[in-house]
Design a protein around this motif. Structure first.
Motif, PDB file in Angstrom:
ATOM      1  N   SER A 216       0.853  -1.183   0.000  1.00  0.00           N
ATOM      2  CA  SER A 216       0.000   0.000   0.000  1.00  0.00           C
ATOM      3  C   SER A 216       0.891   1.235   0.000  1.00  0.00           C
ATOM      4  CB  SER A 216      -0.913   0.041   1.230  1.00  0.00           C
ATOM      5  OG  SER A 216      -1.771  -1.077   1.270  1.00  0.00           O
ATOM      6  N   VAL A 217       0.407   2.306  -0.636  1.00  0.00           N
ATOM      7  CA  VAL A 217       1.129   3.581  -0.678  1.00  0.00           C
ATOM      8  C   VAL A 217       0.227   4.655  -0.088  1.00  0.00           C
ATOM      9  CG1 VAL A 217       2.176   5.347  -2.160  1.00  0.00           C
ATOM     10  CG2 VAL A 217       2.422   2.921  -2.743  1.00  0.00           C
ATOM     11  N   ILE A 218       0.765   5.455   0.837  1.00  0.00           N
ATOM     12  CA  ILE A 218       0.001   6.575   1.375  1.00  0.00           C
ATOM     13  C   ILE A 218       0.732   7.865   1.046  1.00  0.00           C
ATOM     14  CG2 ILE A 218      -0.924   5.151   3.234  1.00  0.00           C
ATOM     15  CD1 ILE A 218       0.885   6.683   5.179  1.00  0.00           C
ATOM     16  N   ASP A 219      -0.044   8.931   0.852  1.00  0.00           N
ATOM     17  CA  ASP A 219       0.541  10.239   0.543  1.00  0.00           C
ATOM     18  C   ASP A 219      -0.423  11.331   0.973  1.00  0.00           C
ATOM     19  OD1 ASP A 219       1.503  12.635  -0.972  1.00  0.00           O
ATOM     20  OD2 ASP A 219       2.890  11.173  -1.815  1.00  0.00           O
ATOM     21  N   MET A 220       0.111  12.413   1.509  1.00  0.00           N
ATOM     22  CA  MET A 220      -0.721  13.531   1.948  1.00  0.00           C
ATOM     23  C   MET A 220      -1.322  14.299   0.786  1.00  0.00           C
ATOM     24  SD  MET A 220       1.371  15.224   5.132  1.00  0.00           S
ATOM     25  CE  MET A 220       0.205  16.584   5.181  1.00  0.00           C
ATOM     26  N   ALA A 221      -0.680  14.243  -0.374  1.00  0.00           N
ATOM     27  CA  ALA A 221      -1.125  15.020  -1.530  1.00  0.00           C
ATOM     28  C   ALA A 221      -2.430  14.461  -2.101  1.00  0.00           C
ATOM     29  CB  ALA A 221      -0.045  15.026  -2.599  1.00  0.00           C
ATOM     30  N   ASP A 222      -3.039  15.227  -2.986  1.00  0.00           N
ATOM     31  CA  ASP A 222      -4.278  14.789  -3.632  1.00  0.00           C
ATOM     32  C   ASP A 222      -4.045  13.590  -4.535  1.00  0.00           C
ATOM     33  OD1 ASP A 222      -5.581  16.840  -2.352  1.00  0.00           O
ATOM     34  OD2 ASP A 222      -5.658  18.152  -4.101  1.00  0.00           O
ATOM     35  N   HIS A 223      -2.845  13.509  -5.111  1.00  0.00           N
ATOM     36  CA  HIS A 223      -2.539  12.426  -6.042  1.00  0.00           C
ATOM     37  C   HIS A 223      -1.073  12.043  -5.925  1.00  0.00           C
ATOM     38  CE1 HIS A 223      -6.389  12.527  -8.128  1.00  0.00           C
ATOM     39  NE2 HIS A 223      -6.309  13.843  -8.128  1.00  0.00           N
ATOM     40  N   VAL A 224      -0.736  10.863  -6.444  1.00  0.00           N
ATOM     41  CA  VAL A 224       0.657  10.453  -6.559  1.00  0.00           C
ATOM     42  C   VAL A 224       1.282  11.171  -7.757  1.00  0.00           C
ATOM     43  CG1 VAL A 224       0.169   8.203  -5.541  1.00  0.00           C
ATOM     44  CG2 VAL A 224       0.115   8.443  -8.030  1.00  0.00           C
ATOM     45  N   LEU A 225       2.571  10.964  -7.955  1.00  0.00           N
ATOM     46  CA  LEU A 225       3.314  11.511  -9.088  1.00  0.00           C
ATOM     47  C   LEU A 225       3.228  13.037  -9.173  1.00  0.00           C
ATOM     48  CD1 LEU A 225       2.643   8.932 -11.951  1.00  0.00           C
ATOM     49  CD2 LEU A 225       4.740   9.240 -10.622  1.00  0.00           C
ATOM     50  N   PRO A 226       3.940  13.738  -8.329  1.00  0.00           N
ATOM     51  CA  PRO A 226       3.956  15.203  -8.397  1.00  0.00           C
ATOM     52  C   PRO A 226       4.445  15.676  -9.760  1.00  0.00           C
ATOM     53  CG  PRO A 226       5.751  14.364  -7.035  1.00  0.00           C
ATOM     54  CD  PRO A 226       4.851  13.208  -7.304  1.00  0.00           C
ATOM     55  N   GLY A 227       3.807  16.728 -10.260  1.00  0.00           N
ATOM     56  CA  GLY A 227       4.167  17.266 -11.567  1.00  0.00           C
ATOM     57  C   GLY A 227       3.269  16.791 -12.690  1.00  0.00           C
ATOM     58  N   PHE A 228       2.517  15.706 -12.453  1.00  0.00           N
ATOM     59  CA  PHE A 228       1.546  15.242 -13.443  1.00  0.00           C
ATOM     60  C   PHE A 228       0.209  15.907 -13.156  1.00  0.00           C
ATOM     61  CE2 PHE A 228       4.771  12.124 -13.934  1.00  0.00           C
ATOM     62  CZ  PHE A 228       4.595  11.509 -15.161  1.00  0.00           C
ATOM     63  N   ASP A 229      -0.559  16.131 -14.196  1.00  0.00           N
ATOM     64  CA  ASP A 229      -1.896  16.692 -13.999  1.00  0.00           C
ATOM     65  C   ASP A 229      -2.799  15.662 -13.323  1.00  0.00           C
ATOM     66  OD1 ASP A 229      -1.860  19.394 -14.955  1.00  0.00           O
ATOM     67  OD2 ASP A 229      -1.543  18.598 -16.969  1.00  0.00           O
ATOM     68  N   PRO A 230      -3.824  16.125 -12.587  1.00  0.00           N
ATOM     69  CA  PRO A 230      -4.618  15.233 -11.740  1.00  0.00           C
ATOM     70  C   PRO A 230      -5.230  14.040 -12.469  1.00  0.00           C
ATOM     71  CG  PRO A 230      -5.079  17.508 -11.158  1.00  0.00           C
ATOM     72  CD  PRO A 230      -4.206  17.544 -12.384  1.00  0.00           C
ATOM     73  N   GLU A 231      -5.776  14.268 -13.668  1.00  0.00           N
ATOM     74  CA  GLU A 231      -6.448  13.163 -14.342  1.00  0.00           C
ATOM     75  C   GLU A 231      -5.449  12.097 -14.802  1.00  0.00           C
ATOM     76  OE1 GLU A 231      -5.745  16.177 -17.711  1.00  0.00           O
ATOM     77  OE2 GLU A 231      -5.902  16.110 -15.524  1.00  0.00           O
TER      78      GLU A 231
END
Length: 582
Positions: A216-231
């Motif tokens: 499992s991966v947890i992250d505080m951000a809205d999505h994984v892979l910073p720098g990529f657009d949300p979709e």
């Protein structure tokens, strides 16, 4: 190494060549008279990527330079980016992680390497640094003419409950990777939680999954892979779930639970069972020793440098993970703690120190990552970054063949390409796919470096043969689609807008080769030879096919017969979750 003494090192005029141009040295004597010739003394703090690159290149430029590396660890020049793949047993021998030993590096380059030595203070006026042996505690002083700070960064270790439990790991040094793999190979580790959904965190997750762990991966951000657009990031999250890696975003790490060893990871959602946890939540630059030096730091404690990596002290430079560079596109400060950046910066600084002064143009945010059954790459600006930089960005999402569709092993690229609407300037790309996404990203890097417009990229003569590409290269294919969109010939709904509910009021129409949407009316492209029964010419129609190409062809044909209000869903059913109400 003996402690050096500071001399009256003033009056140096720079690098020069002798009569035959072969040997260069630092001219000027210690009293500034301009007479005599002595070796320049370059002291480098840090011996991983940037530091060793400066040293090796500088000695190639001028073997007469006196170059010394001071480093805290026993190892130098190790393959930090390869650590996750050692965990996954892709890299089998731990010795392969060490590019050079101190002894081999000294013989190879002529650089003196002093290990297990921590620099604790910089004395700018005396042009010395004070250091402490990490093995004996003995203090020493080292002088310099030019000082290079290449101290890198260290993983963030939050002061949370249970941090001392057995089973908690980081991923920054070879010892980190070795310890984690030994734990897995010892048996008993069934569940892993990776904290941090950046590139390293996801690479670790992939390799833990390959070792048979439930991950499992947890992250505080809205999505994984910073720098990529949300979709785009959301597509990756769904793919990871399909492969067995569950991602929990907007989730805060709160501590660790267990009796002597890790049993659970406490998050803001719940406690998650885990035998091992790998923390990849970020890094901090190793610049604490500069606190009282007067060297100017950025808010995140990286060293502030100019285009030549020079600090506010003309004799002190900084490169690598501890330095703040600039974004090549926007000119704004950009932190790029990447092995690729560190090596380029180190090489360029060495040339500057050798008298061939060249400015560093900056970084583009280029990155690539291998995931289970999917590779992800990006460069340039995302839509959000482009808007923040003052552009009026336009994007398109395509699903294109990565090689000739009939060739064995052919797959797809999912591409998001971004440009500036009024000028056509190419701004960035994000690519997903099972194949060589790096070639798409590298073409985009070249375009950004040359400041190209999308029109400049329209007819590039790129390599084609069925095992490698398509007749119209997938990059150029996407350029053509974006140009059609910018001209108005291709009228679309972006995946971002579709997910936000922009399809309300539109009738979803199945435009695939064969009917594929259970409850949507179907239009067969090959049978459109006039007005289509059941559809008014002013009806709001959202055309959906598998990838988007067939729907564009249907739109084109419908326009010819007077249909004025059609949209094509970019990326089709491959990229979007299309659910038609019964």
């Amino acid at each position: 190494m003996q402690a050096g003494k500071a001399g009256l090192q003033t009056g140096y005029t720079g690098w020069s060549a002798d009569k035959d141009g072969q040997q260069r040295g630092w001219t000027g004597d210690q009293n500034g008279s301009g007479k005599g010739n002595r070796k320049v003394k370059v002291l480098i703090i840090g011996g991983v990527a940037a530091g060793t690159k400066v040293a090796a290149k500088l000695k190639r430029e001028d073997f007469g330079a006196e170059v010394t590396i001071l480093t805290m660890g026993k190892d130098i020049s190790y393959a930090g980016c390869g650590l996750p793949y050692y965990v996954g047993n892709v890299i089998r021998d731990k010795g392969q992680l060490i590019v050079n030993t101190p002894a081999s590096f000294e013989k190879l380059t002529g650089v003196q390497v002093v290990t297990e030595t921590e620099v604790v203070k910089v004395n700018r006026e005396e042009k010395t640094v004070e250091a402490v042996s990490t093995a004996t505690g003995e203090r020493s002083v080292h002088s310099y003419d030019k000082l290079v700070i290449a101290t890198g960064a260290s993983p963030i270790k939050p002061p949370l409950p249970g941090m001392d439990l057995d089973g908690i790991y980081f991923m920054r040094t070879p010892q980190d990777a070795i310890a984690l793999r030994e734990r897995i190979e010892a048996g008993g580790a069934k569940r892993a939680v990776v904290v941090g959904g950046g590139f390293i965190g996801l690479e670790v997750a992939e390799n833990l999954l390959a070792q048979g762990l439930k991950v499992s991966v947890i992250d505080m951000a809205d999505h994984v892979l910073p720098g990529f657009d949300p979709e785009v990031a959301e597509y990756v999250e769904n793919h990871l779930a399909d492969k067995g890696i569950m991602t929990f975003t907007k989730t805060r790490l709160e501590g660790f639970l267990g009796e002597g060893k890790l049993e659970k990871v406490q998050t803001s959602r719940r406690a998650m069972k885990a035998d091992v946890a790998v923390l990849s939540i970020g890094i901090r630059p190793n610049t604490g020793f500069l606190a009282d030096s007067g060297i100017e730091l950025m808010p995140n404690k990286t060293v502030k440098v100019d285009a030549y990596f020079q600090t506010n002290d003309e004799n002190i430079y900084a490169v690598g993970d501890c330095a703040m560079v600039t974004n090549r596109e926007t000119g704004q400060p950009a932190w790029s703690p990447m092995g690729s950046s560190a090596n380029m910066e180190g090489r360029l600084l060495a040339e500057t120190l050798a008298g061939n002064k060249k400015p560093y143009p900056g970084v583009l945010g280029t990155a690539v990552c291998r995931l289970p059954g999917l590779n992800a790459g990006r460069t340039g600006l995302s839509m959000e970054q482009a808007k923040s930089a003052g552009y009026d960005p336009v994007s398109v999402v395509t699903v294109v063949d990565d090689k000739a569709h009939y060739y064995p092993g052919a797959g797809n690229f999912i591409v998001k390409m971004i440009a500036d609407r009024p000028t056509g300037k190419f701004l960035g790309i994000q690519v997903l796919g099972p194949g060589e996404v790096d070639k798409m990203v590298d073409i985009a890097v070249t375009a950004l470096t040359m400041k190209a417009s999308v029109a400049d990229l329209e007819n590039m003569d790129l390599a084609y043969a069925p095992p490698f590409s398509t007749a119209i290269h997938p990059f150029v294919h996407t350029v053509n689609v974006l140009l059609n969109k910018m001209s108005g010939a291709f009228e679309t709904m972006t995946p971002e807008k579709f997910a936000a509910g922009a399809a309300e009021g539109y009738q979803i129409v199945d435009a695939a080769v064969q009917p594929s949407l259970k409850n949507a009316p179907y239009i067969d492209l090959t049978k459109i030879d006039g007005p289509v029964d059941g559809f008014d010419r002013d009806a709001k129609l959202l055309l959906v096919c598998t990838k988007g190409k067939r729907a564009y062809m249907v739109q084109n044909r419908l326009k010819y017969f007077g249909y004025t209000n059609t949209k094509v869903l970019e990326g089709g059913a491959t990229f979007n979750q299309v659910e038609e109400e019964e």
